[in-house]
Structures are given as C-alpha cells and as structure tokens.
Design a protein around this motif. Structure first.
Motif, mmCIF file in Angstrom:
data_model
loop_
_atom_site.group_PDB
_atom_site.id
_atom_site.type_symbol
_atom_site.label_atom_id
_atom_site.label_comp_id
_atom_site.label_asym_id
_atom_site.label_seq_id
_atom_site.Cartn_x
_atom_site.Cartn_y
_atom_site.Cartn_z
ATOM 1 N N LEU A 78 0.863 -1.185 0.000
ATOM 2 C CA LEU A 78 0.000 0.000 0.000
ATOM 3 C C LEU A 78 0.901 1.237 0.000
ATOM 4 O O LEU A 78 1.601 1.506 0.976
ATOM 5 N N LYS A 79 0.899 1.942 -1.127
ATOM 6 C CA LYS A 79 1.733 3.133 -1.256
ATOM 7 C C LYS A 79 0.896 4.372 -0.962
ATOM 8 O O LYS A 79 -0.088 4.646 -1.653
ATOM 9 N N CYS A 80 1.279 5.104 0.062
ATOM 10 C CA CYS A 80 0.530 6.300 0.481
ATOM 11 C C CYS A 80 1.197 7.539 -0.112
ATOM 12 O O CYS A 80 2.319 7.874 0.260
ATOM 13 N N VAL A 81 0.515 8.200 -1.019
ATOM 14 C CA VAL A 81 1.083 9.403 -1.647
ATOM 15 C C VAL A 81 0.332 10.663 -1.240
ATOM 16 O O VAL A 81 0.821 11.775 -1.443
ATOM 17 N N ASP A 82 -0.845 10.498 -0.649
ATOM 18 C CA ASP A 82 -1.687 11.644 -0.297
ATOM 19 C C ASP A 82 -1.195 12.283 1.001
ATOM 20 O O ASP A 82 -1.249 11.679 2.072
ATOM 21 N N ALA A 83 -0.715 13.527 0.909
ATOM 22 C CA ALA A 83 -0.237 14.235 2.107
ATOM 23 C C ALA A 83 -1.381 14.565 3.056
ATOM 24 O O ALA A 83 -1.146 14.872 4.229
ATOM 25 N N ASN A 84 -2.627 14.500 2.577
ATOM 26 C CA ASN A 84 -3.791 14.813 3.413
ATOM 27 C C ASN A 84 -4.503 13.555 3.907
ATOM 28 O O ASN A 84 -5.608 13.656 4.458
ATOM 29 N N LEU A 85 -3.872 12.396 3.706
ATOM 30 C CA LEU A 85 -4.491 11.148 4.168
ATOM 31 C C LEU A 85 -4.718 11.203 5.678
ATOM 32 O O LEU A 85 -3.823 11.576 6.439
ATOM 33 N N ARG A 86 -5.906 10.825 6.107
ATOM 34 C CA ARG A 86 -6.202 10.819 7.540
ATOM 35 C C ARG A 86 -6.614 9.443 8.032
ATOM 36 O O ARG A 86 -6.147 8.985 9.070
ATOM 37 N N PHE A 87 -7.494 8.769 7.280
ATOM 38 C CA PHE A 87 -8.063 7.507 7.765
ATOM 39 C C PHE A 87 -7.352 6.332 7.092
ATOM 40 O O PHE A 87 -7.854 5.757 6.115
ATOM 41 N N LEU A 88 -6.199 5.970 7.608
ATOM 42 C CA LEU A 88 -5.399 4.913 7.003
ATOM 43 C C LEU A 88 -6.115 3.569 7.061
ATOM 44 O O LEU A 88 -6.098 2.813 6.085
ATOM 45 N N ARG A 89 -6.730 3.246 8.180
ATOM 46 C CA ARG A 89 -7.405 1.946 8.320
ATOM 47 C C ARG A 89 -8.487 1.789 7.252
ATOM 48 O O ARG A 89 -8.621 0.720 6.642
ATOM 49 N N ASP A 90 -9.256 2.832 7.007
ATOM 50 C CA ASP A 90 -10.309 2.771 5.980
ATOM 51 C C ASP A 90 -9.694 2.502 4.612
ATOM 52 O O ASP A 90 -10.241 1.733 3.809
ATOM 53 N N GLU A 91 -8.543 3.124 4.336
ATOM 54 C CA GLU A 91 -7.878 2.934 3.049
ATOM 55 C C GLU A 91 -7.372 1.495 2.916
ATOM 56 O O GLU A 91 -7.488 0.881 1.849
ATOM 57 N N ILE A 92 -6.831 0.945 4.025
ATOM 58 C CA ILE A 92 -6.345 -0.441 3.996
ATOM 59 C C ILE A 92 -7.494 -1.407 3.738
ATOM 60 O O ILE A 92 -7.388 -2.302 2.883
ATOM 61 N N ILE A 93 -8.603 -1.229 4.457
ATOM 62 C CA ILE A 93 -9.758 -2.125 4.297
ATOM 63 C C ILE A 93 -10.299 -2.055 2.873
ATOM 64 O O ILE A 93 -10.626 -3.090 2.255
ATOM 65 N N LYS A 94 -10.357 -0.848 2.332
ATOM 66 C CA LYS A 94 -10.852 -0.673 0.966
ATOM 67 C C LYS A 94 -9.955 -1.392 -0.036
ATOM 68 O O LYS A 94 -10.438 -2.118 -0.916
ATOM 69 N N ARG A 95 -8.647 -1.220 0.104
ATOM 70 C CA ARG A 95 -7.709 -1.825 -0.835
ATOM 71 C C ARG A 95 -7.679 -3.351 -0.693
ATOM 72 O O ARG A 95 -7.539 -4.066 -1.684
ATOM 73 N N LEU A 96 -7.792 -3.841 0.551
ATOM 74 C CA LEU A 96 -7.801 -5.296 0.762
ATOM 75 C C LEU A 96 -9.009 -5.945 0.091
ATOM 76 O O LEU A 96 -8.918 -7.081 -0.396
ATOM 77 N N SER A 97 -10.125 -5.224 0.062
ATOM 78 C CA SER A 97 -11.343 -5.790 -0.550
ATOM 79 C C SER A 97 -11.206 -5.917 -2.058
ATOM 80 O O SER A 97 -11.995 -6.622 -2.705
ATOM 81 N N GLU A 98 -10.197 -5.251 -2.631
ATOM 82 C CA GLU A 98 -10.031 -5.245 -4.088
ATOM 83 C C GLU A 98 -9.034 -6.296 -4.579
ATOM 84 O O GLU A 98 -8.882 -6.477 -5.782
ATOM 85 N N ILE A 99 -8.352 -6.969 -3.642
ATOM 86 C CA ILE A 99 -7.335 -7.928 -4.082
ATOM 87 C C ILE A 99 -7.848 -9.361 -3.935
ATOM 88 O O ILE A 99 -8.780 -9.638 -3.175
ATOM 89 N N GLU A 100 -7.217 -10.234 -4.680
ATOM 90 C CA GLU A 100 -7.570 -11.657 -4.617
ATOM 91 C C GLU A 100 -6.526 -12.374 -3.771
ATOM 92 O O GLU A 100 -5.334 -12.360 -4.083
ATOM 93 N N LEU A 101 -6.980 -12.973 -2.677
ATOM 94 C CA LEU A 101 -6.072 -13.680 -1.785
ATOM 95 C C LEU A 101 -5.609 -14.988 -2.416
ATOM 96 O O LEU A 101 -6.404 -15.721 -3.012
ATOM 97 N N GLU A 102 -4.322 -15.273 -2.300
ATOM 98 C CA GLU A 102 -3.766 -16.514 -2.836
ATOM 99 C C GLU A 102 -3.888 -17.609 -1.777
ATOM 100 O O GLU A 102 -3.525 -17.423 -0.623
ATOM 101 N N SER A 103 -4.401 -18.742 -2.179
ATOM 102 C CA SER A 103 -4.614 -19.839 -1.224
ATOM 103 C C SER A 103 -3.293 -20.365 -0.691
ATOM 104 O O SER A 103 -2.272 -20.374 -1.395
ATOM 105 N N ASN A 104 -3.306 -20.773 0.558
ATOM 106 C CA ASN A 104 -2.141 -21.361 1.233
ATOM 107 C C ASN A 104 -0.978 -20.379 1.385
ATOM 108 O O ASN A 104 0.177 -20.799 1.532
ATOM 109 N N LYS A 105 -1.276 -19.087 1.285
ATOM 110 C CA LYS A 105 -0.243 -18.086 1.506
ATOM 111 C C LYS A 105 -0.673 -17.110 2.596
ATOM 112 O O LYS A 105 -1.854 -16.774 2.701
ATOM 113 N N LYS A 106 0.292 -16.706 3.398
ATOM 114 C CA LYS A 106 0.020 -15.727 4.449
ATOM 115 C C LYS A 106 0.126 -14.321 3.856
ATOM 116 O O LYS A 106 1.088 -14.001 3.161
ATOM 117 N N LEU A 107 -0.896 -13.492 4.124
ATOM 118 C CA LEU A 107 -0.885 -12.115 3.615
ATOM 119 C C LEU A 107 -0.119 -11.219 4.581
ATOM 120 O O LEU A 107 -0.372 -11.218 5.786
#
Length: 484
Positions: A78-107
């Motif tokens: 997760l690359k943070c480029v926004d100098a005005n970013l405030r809610f990091l957790r919300d950004e992480i949750i949003k981005r995680l929902s967009e990726i496909e988890l690989e089976s048998n691998k630890k994220l």
C-alpha cells in the motif's frame, strides 16, 4: 531435437539484482531479523522498518518478494502518496477488498510512503491522531501482519503523536543507507535547487530529501560526530534556504541558527558569513528590515576581514536591498555602487546584471525614468548575452513599470507580457502574481475595468496560495476600489 538457449537477463535486471545484493549485504543482520519476524508473525502484528530513502525501500521490497524464505508469503503493498491522508485503516480495508487472496499463503501488508501524511514538523498530524484513536479496531478489521516502512523522523513522530498505536509494535528494524543512495540524494538536491525557488510551497520534494540527508548525519537520539559536523551544518543551511524559498522564515531560522552555532565551533568564518546573510533574509522576508541589516552588516565585516570579494559583494547587495525596501534610496544606491565597483574590478560581468537591475529600481523610485530605463537595459543586455532567460523576466517587468509611468501604455503591456511569458515558461507561479497585478493597474489606468479586475483577481489568488498576506492585502484594496 531442438535445443533452446536460456534467455539472458537484461542489463537493467542485472543492475537491479546487484543493487539489491549490495543493500542486503550492508544490512544482513537487520534483513535476517525482518525475515524471522515475517515468518512468525500471525494475525495483526505490527513491525516498523526504518529506511530513510525511497529507492532503498524499492530494493528492500524487491529483496523480500524474491527471497526463497518468503515463497509462502503474499505481500500486499500500500503506497501512500496523499499528504492529506487521515483515515489509514479505511484505506487499507478498501484496498484489501479489491485484491484476490492466494490460497495457502500468508498475507503481509507493507505500508510505504506514510511519511507524506505524517510530515516533518507541526503538532499532531491527523493521520497519527486517527491511528491512535482506532488502534484497537486494527486487531479486528485488519487481521494480518503489517510492516510500516518509514524514515527516521517519521518513526520518531509516530512514537510521539500516536503512543498507543506505537505500543502495538512487535519489532523495529533499522536499515543502513548505502553510500550511493546518499550521493544520488545529494546530487538530486543540487539539481532541484533552482526549481525549489519557483515551485509552489506544497512541493516539498527538496525539503524531504534534505531532512532524510540530515537524519543520516544525526539519527534520532544520537549526537553528530566531529567528522560529520561540516556536512551536517551544510544541510542545515540548505534546509534554511529551502524553507525560506517556501515563505517559511520562522522554520528557516531554526535550522540556520543551529548552522551558525556549528560554524562558530568549526571556526569557518566564510561559511558563517553565508549563514548570517541567510538569517538576515529571514527577517527581511518578514519586513523586519532593520533586523536584517544587522545580520548583513555582521556578514560584511567578516567578508572584509577575510578579504573575500565574493562574500563582500553578497553582503553589500543584501544591504542595498534592505535599504531599498526601507525607501532609503541614497543609502541603497551607495551599497549597490560598491557592489558594481567590485564586480567590475574582478571582472564578474554576469553579476553586474542584478546590480544594474537594482540600481534601476532605485532610479525608478526616485522617478528618474530615463536613468532607470538605462540601468534596466544594461541589465537586460547582460542577461541576454549570457542566455539567462529566467532573469530577463524581472527586468522586462520593471521596464513595464517605467513605460507605464511614462504613459506608454502599449509598450508597458508588451514588456509585462514578455515578463509573464517567461515566468510561465519557467513555472515561476509566485512571481507571476506581481506581473498580473501590474497588468491589472495598467488596465485600470486605461479605464478597462473588466480586464483590470480579471488580472488583479489572478494576482490575489496566487498571493493567497502562497500565504503572502502583505501583497494579498494590497491586491484586495485595489480590487475593492475598482469602479464597477
């Protein structure tokens, strides 16, 4: 049966592999500890990784992704480029929902670039306030190990302003900076010096680089070694100049005053004179010209004692500027003339351009229009001779003012437009404001109030953008007094 030859690596791939190898070789112990942390970390586990320069962050991530011990790890960056970013957790949750988890691998999440939102100064960055406030929610909503890759200063600020979140850390891994990275950063700082003067204040690349270099000389909690004092003081001076160019004189003084103290200890009087001159500039920028003059006079004494003509010219020129701003024209002219005499004596023709330009301003303020025009033309001839298009802009601007006062409207407009075109060409947005302002008053003099208002409004917007309240106030006043 045909045989196939294994494709050879591209030169860029070979270079990257070599750079990764050099970086890891320098940081074998820290890298081994980080691999162990990644191997054992389960669910929400916080690791802090100190890497001071972004190119080294790239190398570290590549080393992790290509390491055999991490073949069962799915890294999510997760690359943070926004100098005005405030809610990091919300950004992480949003981005995680967009990726496909690989089976048998630890994220494993890697968060990089958060220093953009953390900043280098100021109290309680919003992103750190939020980290502290929602820290308990991370265990429930982000059940994965997280690595925060941050430079020294950002980790220090995280510990200070988000102490509850800081307490979750399970490991901190500090990586050394290769010499080549520091060399590249120093070269980048040098190359960006002119651009730094003309970019908007929110462009912080050069300041960010200088802070990272400063950390290399003095890591948090450590003292500067005697061998690093000179380079440390040079970076302090450059930081002061950078903040000054970004219209932050108080912040500039913090670094310049420390640089001056070090220069006294080093007994480097020439460097001390340079720093003192820049300290004077911080007060002049705040229109405290008499205080600025005290610093310039001190610098001039040192330069004359050292018999350093270039340093003497610098102090004399700044004294001329201060007295010109105080409208003490004869005193300003005296210092500029001393400058010019030395420049001619040592054959420094290029520097004469700026001195002729300032002598033109003195004559202009005394309403000696023909003399002003002569000085400006001499300045313009030299800048054209040396191909200095950027400096020509300010002289065209002043020639426009002279023509306007002589009621040569079309000539004035031509000069202003030449100035504006050059300022736009070089991206010098801040100084465009003064030319838009002059175009506004020129249109007002011709009773073209629509054009006047348009240009003055543009000037005001730029002054507000740069937080220059003095000139913004003047622009507002003229706008308020314009006929409808």
């Amino acid at each position: 049966m045909s045989s196939s030859k294994k494709p050879s690596q591209q030169p860029s791939q070979i270079n990257l592999s070599a750079e990764i190898g050099q970086f890891i070789s320098l940081n074998q112990e820290a890298f081994a500890e980080l691999l162990t942390f990644i191997d054992f970390a389960e669910k929400f586990t916080l690791g802090l990784v100190e890497v001071n320069f972004p190119p080294d962050v790239d190398l570290l991530i590549a080393a992790l992704q290509n390491n055999p011990d991490c073949e069962n790890i799915q890294f999510f960056i997760l690359k943070c480029v926004d100098a005005n970013l405030r809610f990091l957790r919300d950004e992480i949750i949003k981005r995680l929902s967009e990726i496909e988890l690989e089976s048998n691998k630890k994220l494993v999440l890697i968060v990089r670039g958060l220093e953009n939102a953390i900043g280098v100064f100021g109290e309680y960055p919003p992103v750190l306030q939020d980290l502290n406030f929602v820290r308990d929610a991370y265990k429930r909503t982000v059940p994965h190990p997280i690595l925060f890759i941050l430079p020294d200063y950002a980790i220090t600020r995280l510990a200070k302003f988000a102490p509850d979140f800081w307490a979750w850390r399970s490991g901190i891994f500090r990586f050394k900076t290769p010499a080549i990275t520091k060399e590249n950063a120093i070269n980048q700082v040098k190359n960006s010096e002119i651009l730094d003067r003309i970019e908007p204040p929110e462009k912080q690349e050069r300041i960010d680089l200088l802070h990272r270099l400063l950390m290399e000389e003095k890591p948090t909690g450590q003292q500067v070694t005697d061998g690093n004092l000179r380079s440390y003081s040079n970076i302090l001076h450059q930081l002061g100049q950078a903040y000054l160019s970004h219209i932050k004189p108080e912040k500039a003084r913090e670094y310049l005053e420390e640089a001056e103290r070090i220069s006294e200890n080093l007994q480097d009087e020439l460097f001390q004179a340079e720093v003192i001159n820049t300290l004077g500039d911080t007060y002049s920028l705040q229109r405290q010209f008499n205080l600025g003059i005290k610093y310039y006079e001190k610098s001039l004494l040192i330069a004359r004692r050292l018999e350093n003509r270039l340093s003497e010219i610098n102090a004399l020129f700044k004294l001329g500027n201060a007295y010109l701003d105080l409208r003490q024209f004869s005193q300003a002219a005296k210092f500029y003339q001393q400058c010019l005499d030395i420049e001619q004596e040592i054959g420094d023709r290029y520097s004469q351009a700026s001195t002729y330009h300032e002598l033109g301003r003195v004559a202009q303020n005394l309403r000696e229009w023909e003399q002003a025009k002569t000085y400006y033309q001499q300045a313009l001839d030299i800048t054209i001779e040396f191909g200095d298009r950027y400096s020509q802009a300010s002289t065209y601007h002043q020639l426009g003012i002279v023509a306007q006062n002589l009621r040569e409207w079309e000539q004035a407009k031509t000069y202003y437009q030449q100035a504006l075109d050059l300022k736009i060409e070089f991206g010098d947005r801040y100084s465009q404001a003064s030319t838009y302002g002059q175009l506004g008053t020129l249109a007002e003099a011709q009773e073209n109030y629509v054009e006047a208002r348009l240009n003055l409004q543009t000037a005001l917007e730029i002054y507000v953008e740069y937080k220059d309240e003095h000139w913004a106030g003047i622009a507002r006043k003229i706008l308020d007094e314009l006929p409808e």
